[in-house]
Every structure is written in C-alpha cells, then in structure tokens.
Enzyme design. Structure first.
Site, short mmCIF file in Angstrom:
data_model
loop_
_atom_site.label_atom_id
_atom_site.label_comp_id
_atom_site.label_asym_id
_atom_site.label_seq_id
_atom_site.Cartn_x
_atom_site.Cartn_y
_atom_site.Cartn_z
N GLN A 28 -2.57 -2.68 3.93
CA GLN A 28 -2.18 -2.69 2.60
C GLN A 28 -2.82 -4.85 2.64
OE1 GLN A 28 1.72 -4.57 1.99
NE2 GLN A 28 2.38 -2.18 1.01
N TYR B 166 4.79 -9.41 -6.04
CA TYR B 166 4.50 -10.22 -5.80
C TYR B 166 3.54 -10.32 -6.37
CZ TYR B 166 6.12 -10.67 -0.46
OH TYR B 166 6.50 -10.80 0.11
N GLY C 277 10.11 2.37 8.99
CA GLY C 277 9.69 1.03 8.27
C GLY C 277 10.35 0.01 9.93
C1 LIG Z 1 10.09 -6.30 9.04
C2 LIG Z 1 9.75 -5.67 7.84
C3 LIG Z 1 8.86 -6.29 6.77
C4 LIG Z 1 8.28 -5.63 6.01
N1 LIG Z 1 7.51 -6.02 5.13
C5 LIG Z 1 7.00 -5.15 4.21
C6 LIG Z 1 4.90 -5.73 4.04
O1 LIG Z 1 4.60 -5.98 4.20
N2 LIG Z 1 5.12 -4.35 2.87
C7 LIG Z 1 5.43 -4.30 2.13
O2 LIG Z 1 5.38 -3.42 1.01
N3 LIG Z 1 7.28 -3.31 2.41
C8 LIG Z 1 7.46 -4.02 3.31
N4 LIG Z 1 8.51 -3.75 4.20
C9 LIG Z 1 9.40 -2.72 3.73
C10 LIG Z 1 9.20 -1.23 4.20
O3 LIG Z 1 8.10 -0.64 4.35
C11 LIG Z 1 10.39 -0.31 4.55
O4 LIG Z 1 10.34 -0.10 2.88
C12 LIG Z 1 11.56 -0.55 4.79
O5 LIG Z 1 12.09 -1.45 5.63
C13 LIG Z 1 12.44 1.03 4.10
O6 LIG Z 1 12.46 1.81 5.17
P1 LIG Z 1 12.92 1.72 6.56
O7 LIG Z 1 14.73 2.01 5.93
O8 LIG Z 1 12.34 2.71 6.72
O9 LIG Z 1 12.58 0.26 7.68
C14 LIG Z 1 9.21 -4.19 5.39
C15 LIG Z 1 9.76 -4.34 6.14
C16 LIG Z 1 11.10 -4.35 6.88
C17 LIG Z 1 11.85 -4.00 7.89
#
Ligand SMILES: Cc1cc2nc3c(=O)[nH]c(=O)nc-3n(C[C@H](O)[C@H](O)[C@H](O)COP(=O)(O)O)c2cc1C
Length: 389
Positions: free
Chosen positions: A110, A195, A327
């Site tokens: 990414q 961003y 995630g």
């Molecule tokens: C610790 C953490 C870091 C994340 N960092 C990014 C990232 O670097 N890039 C991104 O596109 N989304 C990032 N996200 C969003 C996740 O990709 C995802 O959309 C979000 O956690 C919701 O999914 P989940 O409910 O399965 O956790 C992050 C989420 C978490 C929890």
C-alpha cells in the site's frame, strides 16, 4: 500452507473459492488481510525481519495488503512506519515478500503520502508538510504520535506549487518500480483516509485555483496522475486503488461524491483492467453509491465494512463483492482463514500493543491449538480506538 485445511461450513464456503485477479495471479481464497499500520519498521522506514515474520504468519490470507507505506520522506506520517523510496527499503521489503511467497501467499504494497497529516518528528531537519492548500488540521483533531506519548498540534502545511504536483505523482511511480524489484505482486494506491490524495479530492481542504482545484475533475487530477505514474511501471493489472468516499478522517469533507467518484471509476475503466478496487463505505451493502460503482467498475472489488464472516460470505455469494477483508481480527488470529473455516472462536486483540515497536502483540499471537490453551494471555480492552489508516 493449504488454506483452509478444514472444510468450511456451507454458509462460509464462498469465502474459500479462488479468485483470478489477472496477470497470472490467483488468490487462494477471498479473505484479505486489510492494510494496517503497525509501526515496526526501523526509524528510517526500513522494514525489519520481525515484519517479515508477521506477514508470513498471515500468508494463508488470499491476499495481504501491507500497512500504509510512504513514497517519500515528507510523505511519512508516523515514526517507524515503513517507506518505499530507498534501495534499503526495497531490500527490507524483499525479505517480507520472500517470506510470504515461501508460504504461497500474495502480497500488495500500500503506497501513501500523508500530506498534511504529518508530525515530521522522524526528520532530522524538519520541513513543513505539503498539502493542496496551506490549511492545517484543526487543533481539535487528535494527533497520534505513534511510539511517543505526546500529542502535538499539526504543523501548517505548505501548498504544493502547480509544477511540483506531477513530481509527487512520480514518487508513487518510483515506489512502484522499487516494489517490482522487491517482489511484490502489486501495489495499492491509498487514495483515502484523509491523506494527500484524499486532500486533493476533498471540497474543504483543497482551495486551489489552478488545474488541481475547483471542479470535481480538477480535484481528481492528482489521483489520476498518481494512477498514470504507477500503471506506467507494470500496467494497470499490477495496481489496485483504495477509496473511502465520504470518510471524514482528518477533517476531510466531500460535497461532490457521486460526480467525483463516478468520474474516477470511468477514468480507471478507460485505462484498462486493474488488479482490484478496494472500497470501504459505511453501510456499504446498502449504499447506492457503492452499488453504482460495483456495477460500473470493470475489475474485481475488495469491499469491507467491519462485518462478521457470515455476512461477508453472503456478499461474495450475492455478488456484492469479489473479495472481503479483516483487520483487527487478523491481528490477533494469524490463522484467521483456517480458524473461521474450522469454526473455532476468535482470539481477542490487545489494544495496548497495537502500535508498540516489538514482537509483543505483533508476532506472538498463536495459531489455534485447542480450547484448553487460551489464545491470548493479554488483557483485552475494547480494541484499538480510531486507528491511523
Ligand atoms: C491498527 C490499525 C491500523 C490501520 N492502518 C491502516 C493503514 O495503514 N492503511 C489503511 O488503508 N487502513 C488502515 N486501517 C484500517 C483497516 O484497514 C480496516 O479498514 C479497519 O481496521 C476496519 O476493519 P476491521 O473491522 O476488520 O478491523 C487500520 C486499522 C487498524 C485497526
């Protein structure tokens, strides 16, 4: 690693069908590891052996999308978040892709530039962040200074000159060239979450009067210049794009969602077949905007909205998505595809170790080994709060 070893329940079976994403790449299941910033790189942004271990542990995902990775020094938002602009970065990433490929996984990098969402404490000689316009993030916004327990106001960014903007797009192209050398199966352009690309797309923080501001098409111009720079390296099938229309992270507003995202999708289609489109929208399954994009986009779609596995399987069954992702559950369950298939309970995530710099809460979550051994010994608060994305 065969994924899954267990036969999934019929309600989840659609998640385990392979998916062809072009270019000779077939994902072995429809369960992606979503991109997540974990701040385990070196201070200069070089990926570590620990990161290789973390991603390899999760290689039974049909697809891994890495954490947000900066295309330039000024584009790096968080201390110990990785970069992809030096040969050292590429060599570090090469260890990650080798480890994932050794386990039969598929991994996309990414690519991101944080624009004004930048603390710059990693720079030896701090310079102002760059953005479409010289508008800082309001002081009321939380400034997550990862690894450093302090909260500082965001700096006022410098507005990029008109002729600098294509150079920043070229930084994404440069990072893509390094990604090819580092063995990635593709790159994902992070065009969301407040961003730099999202700042250009926005209607509140892009106040430009040149060809990058004003109309929806002008505000989409930088995103498309980035797409042209990255597809110029290895074709559109090497490229995915992540979009989060309407997401208001870091004070982003968009008053022209239908027109602008419709235009962006048309422009992507015009450029050929991309690896996939990654979309996150609140109440995604009911969203009219999403339905329109899903119907119009030529390639596979990875969709997510923090839903349980059974609901995601229905999305794949009904054609709402080709691919879904997890995630936080994937942080605490490195064997998530197998665990879901076998119907084992999921281990909870320990919020306090999400962004610390070591193995604790990163590579020490075990695979399922039976109910008699707790999967996680750490205390479990409610899960990480608003994450950097
Ligand atoms: C610790 C953490 C870091 C994340 N960092 C990014 C990232 O670097 N890039 C991104 O596109 N989304 C990032 N996200 C969003 C996740 O990709 C995802 O959309 C979000 O956690 C919701 O999914 P989940 O409910 O399965 O956790 C992050 C989420 C978490 C929890």
């Amino acid at each position: 690693v065969k994924s899954p070893r267990s036969t999934p329940a019929p309600a989840l079976a659609s998640l385990y069908r392979p998916l062809d994403i072009g270019g000779g790449r077939t994902l072995r299941n429809r369960v992606a590891l979503l991109p997540m910033t974990r701040t385990r790189a070196e201070i200069d942004g070089t990926p570590t052996a620990l990161m290789a271990e973390y991603y390899a542990q999760r290689a039974e995902a049909g697809l891994i999308v890495t954490e947000s990775t900066a295309v330039s020094e000024v584009g790096r938002g968080f201390l110990t978040a990785p970069g992809m602009y030096t040969t050292e970065h590429a060599l570090g990433w090469r260890e990650v892709t080798d480890a994932v490929h050794a386990r039969g996984g598929t991994i996309f990098l990414q690519l991101n530039h944080v624009g004004r969402v930048n603390n710059l404490q990693h720079l030896r000689r701090p310079v102002p962040p760059v953005a479409p316009s010289a508008m800082p993030i309001p002081a009321t916004e939380r400034n997550i200074t990862v690894n450093i327990a302090r909260v500082t106001p965001y700096a006022r960014p410098r507005a990029l000159d008109t002729d600098e903007v294509p150079l920043v797009a070229q930084q994404f192209g440069h990072a893509t060239r390094l990604a090819v050398l580092a063995g990635f199966d593709g790159v994902q352009v992070h065009a969301d979450s407040g961003y730099l690309i999202h700042q250009f797309l926005s209607t509140n923080v892009n106040r430009r009067t040149d060809r990058y501001g004003g109309t929806a098409r002008n505000r989409a111009r930088f995103a498309l210049e980035v797409i042209d720079a990255v597809t110029g390296v290895n074709g559109p099938e090497y490229v995915a794009m992540k979009l989060t229309p309407g997401l208001t992270l870091s004070d982003i507003e968009e008053d022209d969602i239908d027109e602008k995202y419709g235009y962006l999708i048309d422009e992507l289609n015009r450029r050929g077949e991309f690896a996939f489109l990654h979309m996150q929208i609140e109440k995604l399954a009911e969203s009219a905007l999403y339905k329109g994009i899903r119907a119009n986009f030529r390639g596979p779609v990875l969709a997510e909205d923090s839903r349980p596995a059974a609901e995601y399987a229905q999305w794949v069954d009904s054609g709402t998505a080709d691919l879904v992702g997890f995630g936080r559950d994937f942080i605490s369950n490195p064997d998530l595809p197998e665990r879901l298939a076998a119907g084992h309970p999921l281990a909870p995530i320990a919020a306090e170790s999400v962004y610390t710099g070591d193995a604790t809460g990163y590579t020490d979550y075990p695979r399922w080994s039976g109910p008699e051994r707790p999967s996680s010994t750490r205390p479990c608060p409610a899960g990480p709060a608003a994450p950097p994305r």
